[in-house]
Design an enzyme around this catalytic site. Structure first.
Site, PDB file in Angstrom:
ATOM      1  N   GLU A  27       0.824  -1.215   0.000  1.00 61.65           N
ATOM      2  CA  GLU A  27       0.000   0.000   0.000  1.00 61.65           C
ATOM      3  C   GLU A  27       0.856   1.262   0.000  1.00 61.65           C
ATOM      4  O   GLU A  27       0.524   2.254  -0.669  1.00 61.65           O
ATOM      5  CB  GLU A  27      -0.941   0.006   1.208  1.00 61.65           C
ATOM      6  CG  GLU A  27      -1.976  -1.108   1.221  1.00 61.65           C
ATOM      7  CD  GLU A  27      -3.093  -0.911   0.217  1.00 61.65           C
ATOM      8  OE1 GLU A  27      -3.104   0.138  -0.454  1.00 61.65           O
ATOM      9  OE2 GLU A  27      -3.951  -1.805   0.107  1.00 61.65           O
TER      10      GLU A  27
ATOM     11  N   GLU B 276     -18.449  -7.494  -3.291  1.00 60.49           N
ATOM     12  CA  GLU B 276     -17.078  -7.983  -3.167  1.00 60.49           C
ATOM     13  C   GLU B 276     -16.953  -9.402  -3.730  1.00 60.49           C
ATOM     14  O   GLU B 276     -15.992  -9.719  -4.411  1.00 60.49           O
ATOM     15  CB  GLU B 276     -16.622  -7.938  -1.701  1.00 60.49           C
ATOM     16  CG  GLU B 276     -16.495  -6.525  -1.139  1.00 60.49           C
ATOM     17  CD  GLU B 276     -15.289  -5.771  -1.693  1.00 60.49           C
ATOM     18  OE1 GLU B 276     -14.340  -5.549  -0.945  1.00 60.49           O
ATOM     19  OE2 GLU B 276     -15.301  -5.410  -2.887  1.00 60.49           O
TER      20      GLU B 276
ATOM     21  N   THR C 161      -1.327   0.775 -10.215  1.00 59.73           N
ATOM     22  CA  THR C 161      -2.557   0.103  -9.821  1.00 59.73           C
ATOM     23  C   THR C 161      -3.442   0.955  -8.912  1.00 59.73           C
ATOM     24  O   THR C 161      -4.567   0.574  -8.605  1.00 59.73           O
ATOM     25  CB  THR C 161      -2.252  -1.258  -9.154  1.00 59.73           C
ATOM     26  OG1 THR C 161      -3.432  -2.069  -9.146  1.00 59.73           O
ATOM     27  CG2 THR C 161      -1.722  -1.071  -7.741  1.00 59.73           C
TER      28      THR C 161
ATOM     29  N   ASP D 140      -4.093 -10.124  -8.312  1.00 57.79           N
ATOM     30  CA  ASP D 140      -4.460  -9.233  -9.412  1.00 57.79           C
ATOM     31  C   ASP D 140      -3.347  -8.351  -9.959  1.00 57.79           C
ATOM     32  O   ASP D 140      -2.981  -8.435 -11.132  1.00 57.79           O
ATOM     33  CB  ASP D 140      -5.676  -8.387  -9.023  1.00 57.79           C
ATOM     34  CG  ASP D 140      -5.554  -7.750  -7.636  1.00 57.79           C
ATOM     35  OD1 ASP D 140      -4.494  -7.880  -6.996  1.00 57.79           O
ATOM     36  OD2 ASP D 140      -6.540  -7.113  -7.192  1.00 57.79           O
TER      37      ASP D 140
ATOM     38  N   GLU E 281     -12.546  -0.778 -10.320  1.00 56.42           N
ATOM     39  CA  GLU E 281     -12.028  -1.678 -11.353  1.00 56.42           C
ATOM     40  C   GLU E 281     -12.906  -1.791 -12.597  1.00 56.42           C
ATOM     41  O   GLU E 281     -12.400  -1.797 -13.728  1.00 56.42           O
ATOM     42  CB  GLU E 281     -11.773  -3.058 -10.751  1.00 56.42           C
ATOM     43  CG  GLU E 281     -10.508  -3.163  -9.929  1.00 56.42           C
ATOM     44  CD  GLU E 281     -10.632  -2.537  -8.549  1.00 56.42           C
ATOM     45  OE1 GLU E 281      -9.591  -2.281  -7.905  1.00 56.42           O
ATOM     46  OE2 GLU E 281     -11.784  -2.292  -8.102  1.00 56.42           O
TER      47      GLU E 281
END
Length: 503
Positions: free
Chosen positions: A45, A279, A403, A186, A300
């Protein structure tokens, strides 16, 4: 956490056209963000939000009208902050495998009792930011550790070509053996593609294309992607996760638009069913999964819509964007912002708003509906800057989003290194142009694929009056970003697709 949110949303301000607020926040950050604090931070993160956010803001500063220091983009306060933050993460990579721990203490390094189990995405999501940092600062350590981590995952894939969800970074033993394209995995696949585009790297693209074959062979069922056991390929979870909705956008980057659209339309049916993406969604049952009914305003699906719309101009993608705007406004808007939807079945709200809503969701929505945004530049307009290493072209388009949706200008990676024999064609053109008298007339033409380095001048074109700060190139029918000498046969096109030899 307040500083993190500022950094994470900073480039969104400029993309949305709020230049004055961008400048104000940059001034606030320059006054002091301290990374010497006794805090345990997620390596993943911190990289995508802090390092990525600072790098993007650094590269966009001049465009925002901020006075940059001599030597920019190879120096600057935001770049130094990004480097400082990244150095705090380096101790996490000091493992026998080169794969990083998931958490590091910003003051003391890796805690003695830190778990060695890290998710795949937490290992393979560094090459975009760390390679950019190495190219801008000249210190190869960042790109080196990112590449080593990527190669370690590749080395430990299963015999059928899949990777699991969590791995022990000390022993390289897979702890969670579910293979798929969603949570925990991902952005590893995302960064193989984006790293290949950013760095023109044949090896990274080859890795992804091999993974893509295995993913199609073992996880794809009727344009859905399921979770399977990484060694056997047997289905372990027949669910769709909202985080998987980035996949159609990624497919568009490698030119697989038809498959991307089919998968996107599957995901869009789920959105229309609930007014958002839960989710987890049980595909056979066609409904949410218990305790995974929430929607924290993730970006996304909108991200994929933006990429696919640039590639196809299909109005269905704009319909998704309209649905998203109306749904978010109707369901989640509160006095202080936009709240996470705790349960899509009854639209109950949670008392929180994720920073990725500002960093990603809003940004991708805006870019979907703003065809003239500078992010979509096709290379016909650009800036020429002078660095300690010579002339450099910036802001020509072809931005690579990390991302967390922080755009990186790939041209910047070629601004801060000593001159080599292989240089950008356009730099050679610029040198010729600067030697001409102001009354001379010229235009830029992209060198053909078979005659790189040859310039084309047309004395009948309009003269340059601006001394080189801004140039307009004469548009071909297919305006492409002028790229550095290709290390492999792929081209970054206007539509954001990589075309390989066999396409």
């Amino acid at each position: 956490s307040f500083s993190l949110t500022l950094i994470d949303a900073l480039d969104t301000l400029l993309i949305l056209g709020n230049v004055s607020e961008f400048q104000r926040v940059v001034n606030v950050l320059q006054e002091g963000v301290d990374f010497d604090i006794d805090v345990n931070a997620s390596v993943f993160e911190t990289n995508i939000r802090v390092v990525g956010g600072l790098l993007s803001a650094h590269l966009l500063s001049k465009k925002a009208g901020i006075e940059v220091e001599v030597g920019w983009p190879c120096s600057g306060p935001l770049l130094r902050m990004a480097e400082e933050a990244a150095r705090k993460l380096l101790p996490a990579f000091q493992t026998p495998t080169g794969m990083p721990y998931g958490t590091v203490n910003l003051l003391h390094g890796v805690n003695p009792g830190e778990t060695p189990v890290t998710c795949t995405a937490g290992i393979g999501t560094f090459i975009v930011e760390f390679a950019t940092l190495s190219h801008l600062t000249g210190d190869p350590v960042f790109e080196d550790v990112a590449r080593k981590a990527l190669k370690a995952l590749w080395k430990n894939r299963s015999d059928i070509g899949l990777v699991g969800n969590h791995i022990d970074v000390i022993t390289a033993k897979w702890v969670a053996q579910d293979a798929g394209i969603g949570a925990g995995v991902d952005s590893y696949f995302e960064y193989l593609v984006k790293g290949a585009i950013l760095l023109q790297d044949k090896e990274l693209m080859s890795m992804f294309l091999e993974y893509n074959k295995a993913i199609k062979n073992y996880t794809k069922f009727d344009d859905w992607y399921l979770w399977v056991q990484m060694y056997k390929g047997t289905v372990s979870m027949p669910v769709f996760q909202s985080l998987e909705a980035y996949w159609p956008g990624l497919q568009s980057l490698i030119g697989d638009v038809d498959n991307a659209m089919r998968t996107f339309l599957n995901y869009y049916t789920v959105w229309k069913q609930f007014g958002g993406l839960p989710e987890f969604y049980n595909i056979p049952q066609g409904y949410t999964v218990d305790k995974r009914e929430g929607y924290p305003l993730r970006p996304e699906l909108i991200e994929s819509a933006m990429y696919l719309y640039r590639a196809t101009r299909d109005p269905t993608l704009l319909e998704l964007g309209r649905d998203a705007v109306e749904s978010i406004e109707k369901i989640s808007k509160v006095d202080c912002g936009f709240a996470t939807i705790k349960d899509l079945r009854d639209h109950r709200l949670d008392n929180r708003m994720e920073s990725f809503f500002l960093a990603e969701t809003v940004k991708y929505l805006y870019l979907l509906f703003d065809p003239d945004n500078f992010i979509h530049n096709d290379g016909s307009v650009f800036d020429v800057v002078i660095t300690p290493y010579g002339e450099c072209v910036l802001n020509a388009g072809g931005y690579v989003f990390n991302t967390e949706a922080h755009p990186i200008d790939p041209a910047a990676l070629h601004c801060c290194r000593k001159r080599k024999e292989e240089q950008w064609e356009v730099e050679d053109l610029m040198r010729e142009f600067y030697s001409l008298k102001k009354t001379k007339k010229f235009t830029l033409k992209r060198a053909s694929d078979h005659s790189e380095g040859e310039s084309a001048k047309d004395p009948e074109d309009a003269p340059s009056e601006k001394g080189g700060d801004k140039r307009n190139s004469k548009k071909n029918s297919h305006s492409l970003l002028s790229c550095p000498t290709q290390s492999f046969n792929s081209k970054l096109a206007v539509l954001g697709q990589v075309f390989l030899d066999n396409t």
